[in-house]
Write a protein that holds these residues in place. Structure first.
Motif, PDB file in Angstrom:
ATOM      1  N   TRP A   1       0.823  -1.209   0.000  1.00  0.00           N
ATOM      2  CA  TRP A   1       0.000   0.000   0.000  1.00  0.00           C
ATOM      3  C   TRP A   1       0.859   1.263   0.000  1.00  0.00           C
ATOM      4  CZ3 TRP A   1      -3.240  -2.461   4.456  1.00  0.00           C
ATOM      5  CH2 TRP A   1      -4.203  -3.306   3.905  1.00  0.00           C
TER       6      TRP A   1
ATOM      7  N   GLN B   1       2.145   2.260  -3.259  1.00  0.00           N
ATOM      8  CA  GLN B   1       1.119   2.904  -4.083  1.00  0.00           C
ATOM      9  C   GLN B   1       0.904   4.354  -3.654  1.00  0.00           C
ATOM     10  OE1 GLN B   1      -2.259   0.207  -3.590  1.00  0.00           O
ATOM     11  NE2 GLN B   1      -1.783  -0.805  -5.523  1.00  0.00           N
TER      12      GLN B   1
ATOM     13  N   ASP C   1       3.919   6.362  -4.638  1.00  0.00           N
ATOM     14  CA  ASP C   1       4.266   6.210  -6.051  1.00  0.00           C
ATOM     15  C   ASP C   1       5.736   5.820  -6.214  1.00  0.00           C
ATOM     16  OD1 ASP C   1       3.731   6.144  -8.769  1.00  0.00           O
ATOM     17  OD2 ASP C   1       4.299   8.237  -9.071  1.00  0.00           O
TER      18      ASP C   1
ATOM     19  N   ASP D   1       8.051   2.099  -5.719  1.00  0.00           N
ATOM     20  CA  ASP D   1       8.090   0.695  -5.310  1.00  0.00           C
ATOM     21  C   ASP D   1       9.505   0.216  -5.002  1.00  0.00           C
ATOM     22  OD1 ASP D   1       9.169   0.655  -7.825  1.00  0.00           O
ATOM     23  OD2 ASP D   1       7.685  -0.715  -8.698  1.00  0.00           O
TER      24      ASP D   1
END
Length: 382
Positions: free
Chosen positions: A314, A317, A320, A322
């Motif tokens: 989460w 996300q 933005d 990873d």
């Protein structure tokens, strides 16, 4: 950067919350800021009444939800060459200068600026806000807030600590133990040195023994950290008065920064065994009043959250980004994790600027943090 965030950051920077000072003026301001928006806050005050943590929550009652956490104290500016006023906001070429702008009032400003957005949404879970003190001197203040949370009927499930990571999610850091060793011997004229007990010489023996422990600490490695092993270093030493007096007292401070899954108690026990069984008998054979004492200055655990967890997914996300990493500096994250609150770190700015003169946070970093909080708000709305 939007005007509300800039204005809040300017206000926060104007408070001198160096760890040796009180943070109550800043806490008063945040408490008023929250109250004006209908948010009730709880103070957790230190024993002297000079500092306080502040905790608040919005949204539905019940366990769970997300906590946004940050410390209010900053490091000193003494002896640093600042070209801008340290306790004021200076804006120049897309940067916002001031002590604590990166570490970590930039994040606090973003949290407060985003509050009205969270209040306007029908959240499906609570949002918790945690503002602590004395993080810079060993994560001391947050402990009373964690104890308060342990006893509270509703506890957050997840925590984002907004330390400066350039908005890259961080899942781990080392733990730290800071110790002081004080040695007391016997003074005498240096012409009769054998009649005295030289505290500096015995401190040197103790330091040499700790250096041998450092070699053992380096044997266990974890490539996810830099350096990939636990470290031990002597940071401060004081002793003696003048050259022709055998020094009666000496003290030195040392720290161990250890991998999250390394228990350093064995190192500390061995240091005390060496002092008691090897050094003190020799010292007391000359002066019975000789002594060696160890004092814990501060201690906090490491953090190692699973980067494959649902929470990590989460956060990637929301932010933005990873690309997860570890950091070399410590945070309050391990303490929250020990309390059963899953914790990750992600905040604006870089620790490359933290603790330095002319500290700054880039406007672009603040913008990215606001976007992360906006994404979190939409996710909590469901």
């Amino acid at each position: 950067m939007s005007n509300p965030v800039r204005d809040i950051l300017a206000t926060l920077l104007a408070f001198d919350t160096t760890s040796r000072e009180s943070n109550l003026a800043l806490i008063n301001w945040i408490e008023d800021f929250l109250a004006q928006r209908g948010v009730e806050a709880v103070r957790i005050i230190n024993a002297e009444g000079t500092k306080a943590n502040l905790y608040a929550r919005i949204g539905p009652m019940g366990d769970g939800g997300v906590m946004l956490s940050g410390h209010t104290d900053v490091v000193p500016v003494d002896g640093q060459d600042w070209q801008v006023p340290p306790f004021a906001l200076t804006e120049s070429e897309g940067r916002f200068y001031g002590r604590g702008s990166a570490d970590m009032k930039g994040f606090l400003a973003c949290v407060l600026a985003s509050l009205e957005h969270f209040l306007a949404e029908p959240l499906r879970m609570p949002l918790h806000l945690a503002f602590s003190y004395d993080e810079e001197v060993g994560c001391l203040g947050v402990r009373s807030m964690i104890e308060w949370l342990r006893a509270a009927p509703d506890k957050p499930a997840m925590c984002i600590i907004g330390e400066p990571t350039e908005m890259q999610p961080v899942y781990g850091h080392k733990g730290k133990v800071a110790m002081r060793c004080q040695l007391h011997g016997r003074a005498c004229h240096s012409a009769y040195a054998p009649d005295g007990v030289n505290a500096i010489e015995f401190a040197a023996k103790m330091i040499n023994h700790l250096s041998e422990s450092r070699a053992h600490l380096s044997l266990q490695e974890d490539a996810r950290f830099d350096p990939p092993y636990s470290t031990l270093q002597i940071g401060v030493i004081n002793g003696g008065t003048v050259l022709n007096i055998v020094p009666q007292d000496c003290q030195f401070d040392f720290e161990i920064r250890h991998l999250p899954d390394v228990n350093v108690d064995g190192v500390l026990i061995e240091a005390q065994r060496y002092a008691q069984q090897e050094l003190l008998p020799a010292m007391r054979s000359v002066a019975g009043e000789s002594d060696i004492r160890f004092t814990t200055l501060s201690r906090y655990p490491g953090l190692l959250t699973d980067p494959q967890s649902q929470f990590a997914h989460w956060l990637s996300q929301w932010s933005d980004c990873d690309q997860f990493s570890t950091v070399a500096f410590g945070t309050e994250g391990g303490l929250f994790d020990e309390a059963g609150i899953a914790t990750l770190i992600c905040g604006p700015g870089s620790m490359e600027q933290g603790h330095k003169p002319n500290e700054f946070v880039a406007a672009d970093q603040i913008k990215r943090c606001m976007q992360m909080l906006d994404n979190l708000c939409h996710w909590m709305r469901g």
